[in-house]
Design a protein around this motif. Structure first.
Motif, short mmCIF file in Angstrom:
data_model
loop_
_atom_site.label_atom_id
_atom_site.label_comp_id
_atom_site.label_asym_id
_atom_site.label_seq_id
_atom_site.Cartn_x
_atom_site.Cartn_y
_atom_site.Cartn_z
N ALA A 234 -21.18 30.32 -42.42
CA ALA A 234 -22.46 29.60 -42.58
C ALA A 234 -22.43 28.11 -43.07
O ALA A 234 -23.07 27.38 -42.72
CB ALA A 234 -23.61 30.47 -43.35
N VAL A 235 -21.69 28.08 -44.20
CA VAL A 235 -21.75 26.68 -44.88
C VAL A 235 -20.90 25.97 -43.92
O VAL A 235 -21.24 24.75 -43.58
CB VAL A 235 -20.70 26.94 -46.40
CG1 VAL A 235 -20.43 25.35 -46.63
CG2 VAL A 235 -21.74 27.47 -47.22
N TRP A 236 -19.88 26.30 -43.29
CA TRP A 236 -19.22 25.47 -42.11
C TRP A 236 -20.14 24.93 -41.20
O TRP A 236 -20.11 23.89 -40.54
CB TRP A 236 -18.20 26.48 -41.56
CG TRP A 236 -17.55 25.85 -40.22
CD1 TRP A 236 -17.86 26.04 -39.14
CD2 TRP A 236 -16.40 24.96 -40.08
NE1 TRP A 236 -17.06 25.57 -38.12
CE2 TRP A 236 -16.07 24.64 -38.51
CE3 TRP A 236 -15.74 23.98 -40.99
CZ2 TRP A 236 -15.30 23.86 -38.29
CZ3 TRP A 236 -15.03 23.20 -40.58
CH2 TRP A 236 -14.50 23.11 -39.20
N VAL A 237 -20.97 25.90 -40.58
CA VAL A 237 -21.88 25.59 -39.84
C VAL A 237 -22.98 24.47 -40.03
O VAL A 237 -23.14 23.38 -39.40
CB VAL A 237 -22.47 26.75 -39.07
CG1 VAL A 237 -23.70 26.32 -37.86
CG2 VAL A 237 -21.60 27.75 -38.26
N GLY A 238 -23.51 24.75 -41.20
CA GLY A 238 -24.47 23.77 -41.70
C GLY A 238 -23.84 22.49 -42.04
O GLY A 238 -24.33 21.30 -41.51
N VAL A 239 -22.69 22.22 -42.76
CA VAL A 239 -22.14 20.93 -42.92
C VAL A 239 -21.67 20.40 -41.52
O VAL A 239 -22.03 19.07 -41.40
CB VAL A 239 -20.86 21.00 -43.80
CG1 VAL A 239 -20.32 19.80 -44.05
CG2 VAL A 239 -21.51 21.61 -45.11
N VAL A 240 -20.80 20.97 -40.78
CA VAL A 240 -20.44 20.31 -39.57
C VAL A 240 -21.31 19.79 -38.55
O VAL A 240 -21.31 18.75 -38.05
CB VAL A 240 -19.11 21.11 -39.03
CG1 VAL A 240 -18.68 20.64 -37.64
CG2 VAL A 240 -17.87 21.40 -40.06
N SER A 241 -22.40 20.78 -38.18
CA SER A 241 -23.38 20.39 -37.29
C SER A 241 -24.21 19.41 -37.82
O SER A 241 -24.52 18.62 -36.79
CB SER A 241 -24.36 21.62 -37.06
OG SER A 241 -24.98 22.05 -38.31
N GLN A 242 -24.31 18.91 -38.90
CA GLN A 242 -25.29 17.71 -39.45
C GLN A 242 -24.42 16.56 -39.72
O GLN A 242 -25.12 15.43 -39.49
CB GLN A 242 -26.10 18.29 -40.89
CG GLN A 242 -26.89 19.39 -40.73
CD GLN A 242 -28.02 19.37 -39.41
OE1 GLN A 242 -28.51 18.17 -39.12
NE2 GLN A 242 -28.03 20.39 -38.54
N PHE A 243 -23.43 16.51 -40.17
CA PHE A 243 -22.74 15.36 -40.54
C PHE A 243 -21.69 15.04 -39.39
O PHE A 243 -21.00 13.96 -39.71
CB PHE A 243 -22.07 15.75 -41.93
CG PHE A 243 -22.85 15.57 -43.04
CD1 PHE A 243 -23.59 14.58 -43.59
CD2 PHE A 243 -23.19 16.84 -43.66
CE1 PHE A 243 -24.49 14.57 -44.64
CE2 PHE A 243 -24.33 16.87 -44.65
CZ PHE A 243 -24.91 15.88 -45.22
N VAL A 244 -21.34 15.69 -38.52
CA VAL A 244 -20.47 15.24 -37.45
C VAL A 244 -21.59 14.80 -36.40
O VAL A 244 -22.24 15.94 -35.48
CB VAL A 244 -19.47 16.18 -37.13
CG1 VAL A 244 -18.59 15.91 -35.88
CG2 VAL A 244 -18.62 16.61 -38.35
#
Length: 406
Positions: A234-244
């Motif tokens: 969940a943390v991976w999806v949240g960070v990568v989807s917004q900052f990449v």
């Protein structure tokens, strides 16, 4: 020989030497300049939070330190969660490696008719020359890897130190810059600085908020369908989807889909469907509401800025590309005068109905659809031309009545 020629030659040699010296000095300090650039954008990002706490009575130094602790805690949680996922996967692969090797050997023997055994393969690999050479080469690279790690740690500490000073002493630095400028220039510099802080910080904070919402939503999904490592994914999806930018959503959804597929292919389909639906919800409902007060960058502009930043400064340019673009967009919005577009051709072709239905009263007078007879025609339509003709007919009728009475 002209008298000016020796002086010209000496001047040309001096200018060339000065250029070579400046070029050498620039290449020596370019790493420091890049670190300062990163620290400047990081300070712009955290300055709104520092200003908010300073306005409520906290000293700027303590406020900056508190923001640093929050950022470090969030980064530590992200690294620990992903690190635990990586360690568990490596441990699982290592524990199951003998079974994988046995299965591969059995498949090779059955397919190609060979007579291989795991013991012979293990002995040949352990006593091979290429393995010994590889181990010796990697042992020699340990010092280089250690130096690279230490250099990276020193670079991170340098960026953190400059970021702390830029954020804690922001007002003092602005006063120092404005003290060498005339009053008119001072106002412009302060306005540009405020725009940079508002746009850069607002963009990053809005992305962080959307990352938090995305992480919570995907965590609920992963728990419901039973995907392992739900917090880390969940943390991976949240960070990568917004900052990449642009491709971040697909990169973020690929990892949980792969892990869900190892459990059950239907779980991978559920993850894919949820990622697609949530992306549409985010694009059309969530993002416009959150970024309405900050700045919204078009995905194509964000992707192009990342490519340009990577070409200029490598990974550092990719990191600062979107904040720099947000700041530039804020400058253009503040300093570039915009006008209302009145030409309808600029808005594209107007929508027209595919079919035009004939009204009920269109055929009563024997008039056909079209100019002067149908709906919208000049004779009976509601437009100005139809209204003028109806008024003319009423006047003629009144005039004829008066003549008859006379």
């Amino acid at each position: 020989m002209p008298r000016w020629l020796p002086r010209a030659m000496v001047l040309a040699i001096a200018l060339l030497a000065a250029f070579q010296l400046a070029n050498w000095a620039f290449h020596q300090v370019i790493g420091l300049l890049v670190n300062i650039l990163l620290a400047f954008f990081a300070a712009l990002a955290i300055e709104p939070a520092v200003d908010w706490m300073a306005a409520r009575g906290m000293r700027r130094g303590w406020a900056t330190g508190l923001v640093f602790l929050i950022v470090l805690a969030a980064g530590g949680i992200f690294v620990v969660l992903l690190g635990s996922l990586l360690v568990d996967q490596i441990t699982s692969i290592g524990s199951n490696l003998p079974e994988y090797v046995d299965d591969v050997v059995v498949w090779v023997n059955q397919t190609f008719g060979t007579d291989l055994s795991v013991g012979k393969l293990q002995e040949n690999v352990l006593h091979s020359d290429w393995l010994r050479t590889y181990v010796q080469r990697q042992a020699g690279n340990v010092w280089g890897l250690s130096a690279t790690v230490l250099g990276g740690v020193f670079q991170v500490l340098t960026i953190g130190l400059f970021t702390f000073y830029f954020a804690a002493d922001g007002p003092r630095m602005r006063r120092a810059v404005c003290s060498v400028l005339p009053p008119a220039r001072q106002a412009e510099v302060l306005r540009a600085w405020e725009i940079a802080v508002a746009k850069t910080g607002g963009y990053l904070y809005s992305r962080a908020l959307m990352a938090l919402i995305s992480a919570v939503a995907h965590y609920v999904l992963f728990v419901v369908i039973g995907v392992p490592y739900a917090p880390a994914l969940a943390v991976w999806v949240g960070v990568v989807s917004q900052f990449v930018p642009t491709v971040g959503t697909y990169l973020a959804g690929a990892l949980p889909m792969l892990i869900a597929f190892t459990q059950d292919p239907w779980d991978a389909l559920w993850v894919l469907g949820f990622v697609v639906v949530y992306q549409q919800f985010e694009n059309y409902v969530l993002q416009p509401r959150i970024t309405a007060r900050t700045v919204d960058i078009h995905p194509a502009v964000a992707f192009g800025s990342v490519i340009a930043g990577t070409a200029l400064l490598g990974a550092v340019g990719a990191l600062v590309a979107i904040p720099a673009t947000a700041t530039l967009q804020g400058f253009l919005g503040a300093y570039v005068k915009r006008y209302a577009v009145t030409d309808p051709r600029a808005h594209g072709p107007q929508r027209r109905p595919l079919f035009r239905w004939r009204s009920r009263g269109a055929g009563r007078g024997g008039a056909a659809d079209g100019p002067g007879g149908g709906p919208g025609g000049p004779g009976t339509g509601p437009g100005p031309e139809g209204a003028s003709l109806d008024a003319r007919d009423r006047r003629d009728h009144r005039g004829g009545a008066d003549d008859g009475g006379a």
